[in-house]
Design a protein around this motif. Structure first.
Motif, mmCIF file in Angstrom:
data_model
loop_
_atom_site.group_PDB
_atom_site.id
_atom_site.type_symbol
_atom_site.label_atom_id
_atom_site.label_comp_id
_atom_site.label_asym_id
_atom_site.label_seq_id
_atom_site.Cartn_x
_atom_site.Cartn_y
_atom_site.Cartn_z
ATOM 1 N N GLN A 1 -9.033 -3.279 6.856
ATOM 2 C CA GLN A 1 -8.811 -3.551 5.431
ATOM 3 C C GLN A 1 -8.661 -5.041 5.141
ATOM 4 N N VAL A 2 -8.325 -5.837 6.161
ATOM 5 C CA VAL A 2 -8.063 -7.256 5.914
ATOM 6 C C VAL A 2 -8.993 -8.203 6.665
ATOM 7 N N VAL A 3 -9.779 -7.697 7.611
ATOM 8 C CA VAL A 3 -10.686 -8.581 8.349
ATOM 9 C C VAL A 3 -11.624 -9.281 7.370
ATOM 10 N N ASN A 4 -11.758 -10.594 7.535
ATOM 11 C CA ASN A 4 -12.590 -11.448 6.677
ATOM 12 C C ASN A 4 -11.939 -11.723 5.328
ATOM 13 N N THR A 5 -10.633 -11.507 5.188
ATOM 14 C CA THR A 5 -9.943 -11.812 3.935
ATOM 15 C C THR A 5 -8.685 -12.641 4.187
ATOM 16 N N ASN A 6 -8.144 -13.168 3.106
ATOM 17 C CA ASN A 6 -6.884 -13.909 3.166
ATOM 18 C C ASN A 6 -5.708 -13.012 2.755
ATOM 19 N N LYS A 7 -5.906 -11.708 2.782
ATOM 20 C CA LYS A 7 -4.865 -10.770 2.363
ATOM 21 C C LYS A 7 -3.862 -10.486 3.482
ATOM 22 N N CYS A 8 -2.670 -10.113 3.042
ATOM 23 C CA CYS A 8 -1.716 -9.428 3.895
ATOM 24 C C CYS A 8 -1.359 -8.130 3.173
ATOM 25 N N ILE A 9 -1.537 -7.002 3.849
ATOM 26 C CA ILE A 9 -1.196 -5.715 3.256
ATOM 27 C C ILE A 9 -0.001 -5.135 4.004
ATOM 28 N N LEU A 10 0.967 -4.626 3.243
ATOM 29 C CA LEU A 10 2.194 -4.072 3.806
ATOM 30 C C LEU A 10 2.288 -2.584 3.479
ATOM 31 N N TYR A 11 2.831 -1.839 4.420
ATOM 32 C CA TYR A 11 3.066 -0.406 4.233
ATOM 33 C C TYR A 11 4.477 -0.096 4.701
ATOM 34 N N GLN B 1 16.383 3.762 9.092
ATOM 35 C CA GLN B 1 15.526 2.655 9.505
ATOM 36 C C GLN B 1 14.389 2.437 8.510
ATOM 37 N N LEU B 2 14.243 1.195 8.050
ATOM 38 C CA LEU B 2 13.072 0.826 7.251
ATOM 39 C C LEU B 2 12.021 0.261 8.192
ATOM 40 N N ILE B 3 10.814 0.839 8.157
ATOM 41 C CA ILE B 3 9.692 0.386 8.978
ATOM 42 C C ILE B 3 8.679 -0.270 8.058
ATOM 43 N N VAL B 4 8.275 -1.490 8.401
ATOM 44 C CA VAL B 4 7.275 -2.215 7.610
ATOM 45 C C VAL B 4 6.097 -2.552 8.515
ATOM 46 N N ILE B 5 4.930 -2.033 8.172
ATOM 47 C CA ILE B 5 3.698 -2.353 8.889
ATOM 48 C C ILE B 5 2.957 -3.431 8.102
ATOM 49 N N SER C 1 0.832 -1.205 0.000
ATOM 50 C CA SER C 1 0.000 0.000 0.000
ATOM 51 C C SER C 1 0.864 1.251 0.000
ATOM 52 N N ASP C 2 0.425 2.267 -0.751
ATOM 53 C CA ASP C 2 1.094 3.567 -0.721
ATOM 54 C C ASP C 2 0.578 4.453 0.404
ATOM 55 N N LEU C 3 -0.536 4.023 1.027
ATOM 56 C CA LEU C 3 -1.133 4.786 2.116
ATOM 57 C C LEU C 3 -1.041 3.987 3.405
ATOM 58 N N ASN C 4 -1.092 4.693 4.525
ATOM 59 C CA ASN C 4 -1.093 4.007 5.811
ATOM 60 C C ASN C 4 -2.264 3.026 5.879
ATOM 61 N N ILE C 5 -2.121 1.961 6.650
ATOM 62 C CA ILE C 5 -3.088 0.867 6.641
ATOM 63 C C ILE C 5 -3.693 0.655 8.026
#
Length: 326
Positions: free
Chosen positions: A268-278, A285-289, A260-264
């Protein structure tokens, strides 16, 4: 049709597994085992199944059918080895406990369990008859840092914090998932000692064998029902743009991971098989949410994704789910 049996049918992960399977176009549930509720209608325990077709007529059984193609083990940690003693060798197995995730514990009764993270080893899963489904925290965290490990870019310590919903503690009532305790509350637990840390470290060393630094993981109990949000950060010499390109390249053939280009946020993922990264870059420091639904991508959905791969189906089959946003 793939004929399915489920052992340990009364818990949250089994409930989600049933909900997904009854709408999967290539599967049929043969039987669901519960030692505590044999003979009872399944929809009386999983009341969200009321009105969902044939599942209303199915009762829990005491024993697993021998006429199935695959068994899902949902009995909980420490129980799967006992269950395997009664499962025929010709039946494929997906275990949702932690019993076979660690390499020195992955062989049992002539079964060799493969760690079932599709974004890491899809081909091995496709060729295997026995899968150890990853832990929910481990899934969210590994998906956040695997591209760095694959490119040998983990040079310093990794710091991780993560918050999970109350369903991550299972269905049984305890002091820390009781509503009166959990509501309007949050707490850290198992600091630097969570059981999923062992599988996280194992996989990172498997992917980047020259990683010699430490992983510090602080998990939190959240005051919501489902979902996980993790924040991982470590030293990075690359620009944010270059890191994003690397992550997009790594996950280009993996349909459930999105950048994602936007904060997450978790909804956005409840009830899905997705993993979204920001991704964020602050100084060096690289921060990955990372966000997932702990019961789907963190458990039952990923188990079905693994089943799809084992039976040469499209891995998204039965898993094209939209989040419940509001």
């Amino acid at each position: 049709m793939i004929e399915i049996g489920i052992i340990g049918g009364t818990g949250y992960t089994a409930g989600e597994l049933i909900r997904l399977i009854i709408h999967h176009p290539k599967t049929i549930i043969k039987n669901i085992v519960s030692k505590s509720h044999p003979g009872e209608f399944i929809h009386l325990i999983h009341q969200d199944l009321l009105g969902e077709g044939e599942i209303e007529n199915i009762k829990f059984t005491r024993d697993l059918s021998k006429e199935i193609d695959i068994a899902f083990l949902c009995s909980g940690h420490g129980q799967s080895r006992k269950e395997l003693n009664n499962i025929s060798e010709n039946i494929k197995v997906i275990d949702l406990s932690q019993d076979f995730r660690i390499k020195n514990q992955s062989v049992f009764n002539n079964r060799n369990f493969v760690y079932g993270l599709p974004e890491l080893q899809k081909e091995r899963i496709n060729k295997s008859d026995n899968i150890a489904n990853p832990g929910c925290f481990a899934t969210a965290i590994l998906l956040a840092i695997l591209p760095l490990a694959k490119n040998k870019l983990l040079k310093k310590d990794i710091h991780i914090s993560a918050i999970t919903g109350s369903t991550g503690s299972g269905r049984r009532l305890s002091d820390t998932n009781h509503f009166s305790w959990r509501n309007n509350n949050i707490s850290a637990y198992k600091i630097f000692q969570h059981q999923h840390l062992q599988e996280i470290e194992q996989i990172i060393h498997q992917v980047q064998n020259n990683f010699y630094s430490k992983i510090y993981f602080v998990p939190y109990r959240g005051n919501f029902s489902r979902g996980i949000i993790t924040t991982s950060y470590t030293h990075s010499i690359l620009s944010l743009e270059r890191n994003k390109e690397m992550y997009e390249e790594f996950y280009k053939d993996h349909p459930f991971v999105k950048i994602s280009d936007l904060n997450i946020d978790i909804k956005q993922v409840v009830n899905t098989n997705k993993c979204i990264l920001y991704l964020i870059k602050e100084k060096n420091q690289l921060i990955v949410i990372s966000i997932i639904d702990n019961l789907i991508k963190g458990a039952s959905g990923q188990a079905i994704q693994n089943m799809n791969l084992m039976f040469d189906l499209d891995e998204t089959c039965g898993l094209k789910l939209k989040s419940v946003r509001f």
